[in-house]
Design an enzyme around this catalytic site. Structure first.
Site, PDB file in Angstrom:
ATOM      1  N   ARG A 165      54.788  33.412  47.616  1.00 17.93           N
ATOM      2  CA  ARG A 165      53.812  34.531  48.025  1.00 17.93           C
ATOM      3  C   ARG A 165      52.832  33.920  48.689  1.00 17.93           C
ATOM      4  NH1 ARG A 165      50.403  31.821  45.913  1.00 17.93           N
ATOM      5  NH2 ARG A 165      49.152  33.482  46.114  1.00 17.93           N
ATOM      6  N   GLY A 166      51.657  34.586  49.136  1.00 15.18           N
ATOM      7  CA  GLY A 166      50.630  34.338  49.732  1.00 15.18           C
ATOM      8  C   GLY A 166      50.802  34.541  51.344  1.00 15.18           C
ATOM      9  N   ALA A 167      49.837  34.972  51.961  1.00 16.30           N
ATOM     10  CA  ALA A 167      50.154  35.464  53.402  1.00 16.30           C
ATOM     11  C   ALA A 167      50.847  34.656  54.319  1.00 16.30           C
ATOM     12  CB  ALA A 167      48.902  35.989  53.948  1.00 16.30           C
ATOM     13  N   ARG A 204      57.238  43.084  52.199  1.00 15.69           N
ATOM     14  CA  ARG A 204      55.742  43.169  51.822  1.00 15.69           C
ATOM     15  C   ARG A 204      54.889  43.902  52.738  1.00 15.69           C
ATOM     16  NH1 ARG A 204      53.109  38.742  47.842  1.00 15.69           N
ATOM     17  NH2 ARG A 204      51.953  40.602  47.196  1.00 15.69           N
ATOM     18  N   GLN A 254      47.795  34.867  39.277  1.00 17.82           N
ATOM     19  CA  GLN A 254      47.959  33.710  40.344  1.00 17.82           C
ATOM     20  C   GLN A 254      46.853  32.763  40.290  1.00 17.82           C
ATOM     21  OE1 GLN A 254      48.038  36.794  41.011  1.00 17.82           O
ATOM     22  NE2 GLN A 254      49.407  37.311  43.052  1.00 17.82           N
ATOM     23  N   ASP A 264      44.553  38.777  53.329  1.00 17.43           N
ATOM     24  CA  ASP A 264      45.860  38.998  53.727  1.00 17.43           C
ATOM     25  C   ASP A 264      45.893  39.856  55.089  1.00 17.43           C
ATOM     26  OD1 ASP A 264      45.850  38.907  50.628  1.00 17.43           O
ATOM     27  OD2 ASP A 264      48.078  38.463  51.373  1.00 17.43           O
ATOM     28  N   ASN A 296      42.074  41.494  50.664  1.00 20.01           N
ATOM     29  CA  ASN A 296      42.592  40.411  49.968  1.00 20.01           C
ATOM     30  C   ASN A 296      43.153  41.032  48.376  1.00 20.01           C
ATOM     31  OD1 ASN A 296      43.272  37.377  49.436  1.00 20.01           O
ATOM     32  ND2 ASN A 296      41.549  37.565  48.124  1.00 20.01           N
ATOM     33  N   LYS A 297      43.663  39.983  47.313  1.00 20.53           N
ATOM     34  CA  LYS A 297      43.984  40.320  46.320  1.00 20.53           C
ATOM     35  C   LYS A 297      43.172  41.309  45.534  1.00 20.53           C
ATOM     36  CE  LYS A 297      47.030  39.588  44.707  1.00 20.53           C
ATOM     37  NZ  LYS A 297      48.299  40.276  44.883  1.00 20.53           N
TER      38      LYS A 297
HETATM   39  C1  LIG Z   1      46.200  31.996  51.862  1.00 23.28           C
HETATM   40  S1  LIG Z   1      46.767  33.212  51.001  1.00 23.28           S
HETATM   41  C2  LIG Z   1      45.679  34.461  51.182  1.00 23.28           C
HETATM   42  C3  LIG Z   1      46.175  35.430  50.240  1.00 23.28           C
HETATM   43  O1  LIG Z   1      47.476  35.757  50.739  1.00 23.28           O
HETATM   44  C4  LIG Z   1      45.910  35.595  49.042  1.00 23.28           C
HETATM   45  O2  LIG Z   1      44.560  35.416  48.396  1.00 23.28           O
HETATM   46  C5  LIG Z   1      46.546  36.608  48.107  1.00 23.28           C
HETATM   47  O3  LIG Z   1      45.972  37.643  48.171  1.00 23.28           O
HETATM   48  C6  LIG Z   1      48.006  36.349  47.639  1.00 23.28           C
HETATM   49  O4  LIG Z   1      48.529  37.728  47.286  1.00 23.28           O
HETATM   50  P1  LIG Z   1      50.031  37.304  46.560  1.00 23.28           P
HETATM   51  O5  LIG Z   1      50.313  38.948  46.067  1.00 23.28           O
HETATM   52  O6  LIG Z   1      50.102  36.464  45.793  1.00 23.28           O
HETATM   53  O7  LIG Z   1      50.885  36.935  47.656  1.00 23.28           O
END
Ligand SMILES: CSC[C@@H](O)[C@@H](O)C(=O)COP(=O)(O)O
Length: 359
Positions: free
Chosen positions: A53-55, A90, A201, A242, A252-253
């Site tokens: 996970r993470g963009a 996603r 996370q 994201d 973002n999250k």
């Molecule tokens: C460098 S990662 C940036 C974002 O992807 C991060 O802040 C985030 O929101 C991640 O969400 P996730 O749902 O864990 O994939």
């Protein structure tokens, strides 16, 4: 970055050249599981169910997924179908579509026989590029921390949300990269880590990776950030993103927006670390245009952790029958964002500046 003192990435090609290996992040911080993914379906599951996970990391994972599919079937039809399947795994982080479409543009004109080798090489290049971009984000973000440290006798307190660290990318991370650079530069840096409900996370991933690198940190309940800012205990906020629109709205999250509001009310600078692959210049109004992923209510109603015997167990939090909703991201309007830390420098959230830096 390091795990048990050894340098590691989050994703790397298997020696066979017919699989990709990843850290299965579902079990951190309790277990470091490495899994091998050897086909498109496996990669799609890993992205959708957040093994990775993470963009930036889902973008690179998807590139390997496409490359693995080309090894099985490199026809035009298989290429188009794989692209569509990966892009829909996603919806919110634009890096996924950015990475897959970048490979597609190169592969489409090639004869099918040449596609597997080319796709594999491109996925590897994308991984290396991600690590380099994130290292550069850290270099450009470092002066922001150095300025604070100069005023405070070396000490800097940063608040971050979710995990935009090494685990969310191939290496370095985005929001945490300036922090790792600050540590290397000898600053006394401490991180307030939002737990980041519902999937935690922050508590499970950011705390683990900061601990592995020896960065001082304190995990806080999501609701504590505003209070700490009122007390003057946060020098700056750095989060990941994201998707960022042309006018600088930052998606973002979930929970990021509330931190930005609290930061503005308390005069705390609020930065988002943004690789240019996260900038979506085709969109303008983030509140209207960005698709927000709705995830399973079970992520809200249940929690996983270790019991007293050390077993990983899932427990139910909610009363039987209570409904739960789980929007996974929110949008922070550009006006609340002090600046974006990119691999080419720090930019204000203004359309002209964003278009110029991306050109
Ligand atoms: C460098 S990662 C940036 C974002 O992807 C991060 O802040 C985030 O929101 C991640 O969400 P996730 O749902 O864990 O994939």
């Amino acid at each position: 970055m390091k795990v048990d003192g050894q340098p590691r990435r989050t994703i790397w090609p298997a020696e066979s050249g017919r699989a990709v290996q990843v850290i299965d992040q579902r079990w951190l911080p309790h277990r470091l599981d490495i899994v091998s993914l050897d086909d498109l379906a496996g990669v799609v599951t890993a992205i959708r169910d957040m093994w990775v996970r993470g963009a930036p990391l889902i973008g690179v994972s998807a590139a390997y997924g496409l490359a693995l599919q080309m090894q099985r079937d490199a026809s035009d039809a298989a290429l188009t179908a794989a692209v569509e399947t990966l892009v829909s795994a996603r919806p919110t982080a634009v890096n996924l579509a950015w990475a897959v479409r970048r490979l597609q543009r190169v592969l489409q004109p090639l004869p099918p026989a040449e596609r597997p080798a080319k796709a594999w090489a491109l996925a590897g290049e994308l991984a290396d590029e991600d690590a380099a971009v994130n290292e550069a984000i850290g270099r450009h973000g470092l002066p922001l921390l150095q300025d604070v440290a100069a005023r405070r006798g070396g000490r800097v307190d940063v608040l971050t949300h979710c995990n935009a660290g090494w685990l969310a990318t191939v290496d370095w991370g985005t929001a945490l990269s300036p922090i790792y650079h600050a540590q290397a530069a000898g600053l006394d840096v401490h991180v307030w880590v939002d737990e980041t409900r519902p999937r935690n996370q922050g508590a499970s991933l950011t705390a683990w990776e900061l601990g592995q690198q020896g960065v001082a940190h304190t995990v806080i309940a999501d609701n504590a950030g505003g209070h700490l800012m009122q007390q003057g205990r946060v020098d700056l906020v750095i989060v990941g993103c994201d998707r960022v629109t042309a006018r600088g709205d930052v998606c973002n999250k979930i929970g990021t927006y509330l931190k930005a509001l609290a930061a503005r009310d308390n005069g705390v600078p609020f930065y988002a670390a943004m690789p240019l692959s996260t900038l979506d210049l085709s969109l303008d109004d983030g509140l209207v245009d960005i698709p927000i992923e709705e995830r399973s209510a079970r992520e809200v109603s249940h929690l996983t952790g270790r019991d007293a015997e050390g077993r990983l167990v899932e427990v139910q939090l909610l009363p039987d029958g209570s409904a739960a909703a789980n929007p996974a991201f929110d949008v922070t309007p550009a006006r609340l964002v002090t600046g974006l830390i990119t691999e080419r420098g720090v930019v204000p959230t203004e359309e002209r500046a964003l278009r110029a830096i991306a050109a």
